[in-house]
Design an enzyme around this catalytic site. Structure first.
Site, PDB file in Angstrom:
ATOM      1  NE  ARG A   1      -5.517  83.150   2.872  1.00 43.67           N
ATOM      2  CZ  ARG A   1      -5.772  82.026   2.220  1.00 43.67           C
ATOM      3  NH1 ARG A   1      -7.012  81.591   2.142  1.00 43.67           N
ATOM      4  NH2 ARG A   1      -4.801  81.322   1.665  1.00 43.67           N
TER       5      ARG A   1
ATOM      6  CB  CYS B   1      -3.042  81.215   5.249  1.00 43.77           C
ATOM      7  SG  CYS B   1      -1.624  82.323   5.216  1.00 43.77           S
TER       8      CYS B   1
ATOM      9  CG  ASP C   1      -5.232  83.684  -1.445  1.00 44.04           C
ATOM     10  OD1 ASP C   1      -4.734  84.719  -0.956  1.00 44.04           O
ATOM     11  OD2 ASP C   1      -4.607  82.888  -2.173  1.00 44.04           O
TER      12      ASP C   1
HETATM   13  P1  4NP Z   1      -1.888  83.658   2.039  1.00 45.48           P
HETATM   14  O1  4NP Z   1      -2.005  84.183   0.538  1.00 45.48           O
HETATM   15  O2  4NP Z   1      -2.054  82.162   1.984  1.00 45.48           O
HETATM   16  O3  4NP Z   1      -3.067  84.313   2.701  1.00 45.48           O
HETATM   17  O4  4NP Z   1      -0.566  84.104   2.567  1.00 45.48           O
HETATM   18  C1  4NP Z   1      -1.219  83.675  -0.501  1.00 45.48           C
HETATM   19  C2  4NP Z   1       0.015  84.244  -0.741  1.00 45.48           C
HETATM   20  C3  4NP Z   1       0.780  83.787  -1.777  1.00 45.48           C
HETATM   21  C4  4NP Z   1       0.330  82.739  -2.565  1.00 45.48           C
HETATM   22  C5  4NP Z   1      -0.901  82.168  -2.308  1.00 45.48           C
HETATM   23  C6  4NP Z   1      -1.681  82.640  -1.275  1.00 45.48           C
HETATM   24  N1  4NP Z   1       1.111  82.299  -3.666  1.00 45.48           N
HETATM   25  O5  4NP Z   1       0.633  81.421  -4.403  1.00 45.48           O
HETATM   26  O6  4NP Z   1       2.254  82.766  -3.831  1.00 45.48           O
END
Ligand code: 4NP
Length: 151
Positions: free
Chosen positions: A13, A7, A123
């Site tokens: 995720r 991800c 997300d």
């Molecule tokens: P992930 O969620 O891709 O599911 O781990 C996110 C976690 C942090 C960020 C974006 C998506 N961020 O921009 O910091």
């Protein structure tokens, strides 16, 4: 079978996807190695988001030991399948590797249950605990399909 779940941050995720698929693979007696990574480096070294840890824990899966890392070129040698959890993640991976041969290993995760629909696991980072529970449920369905496919 070696599978990498990817991800953006590797804190919301894909850590859940890693935990769920690992648990299902063990339960099914499937011999595989599962890991996760992110396309961004903002959260490298961090444990999964507290809501990801809690939602998995409520379902009997411990992901608290996981630590975020960024996808690296060596992953394209090591893993048999690299699942992108969302279309923007797929595009980011493409931008990182810039290699059509390596991209042959990369698939959109939700194509396993909804082929050619370009669906993404939403997300939950700016959402609430319920959003994490929704992600858990969806990942449970697709991980079950993966285990059935490869067992
Ligand atoms: P992930 O969620 O891709 O599911 O781990 C996110 C976690 C942090 C960020 C974006 C998506 N961020 O921009 O910091």
């Amino acid at each position: 079978m070696k599978i990498l779940m990817v991800c953006l941050g590797n804190i919301c995720r894909s850590p859940m996807a890693e935990g769920i698929l690992s648990a299902k693979a063990i339960a099914a007696g499937l011999d595989c190695e599962i890991d996760s990574a992110g396309t961004e480096s903002y959260h490298v070294g961090e444990a999964p988001h507290k809501n990801s840890i809690l939602t998995c824990k409520e379902n009997g899966i411990d992901i608290s030991h996981q630590r975020a890392r960024r996808i690296q070129i060596a992953d394209f040698e090591k893993y048999d399948i690299i699942y992108a959890l969302a279309t923007d993640v797929y595009a980011e991976i493409q931008a990182i590797v810039k290699d059509e041969t390596k991209m042959k290993k990369v698939q959109l995760l939700l194509d396993e249950v909804s082929p050619n629909q370009k669906r993404s696991v939403k997300d939950p980072y700016y959402g609430t605990k319920v959003d994490y529970e929704d992600v858990f449920e969806l990942l449970g369905e697709v991980c079950e399909a993966i285990v059935q496919k490869y067992r």
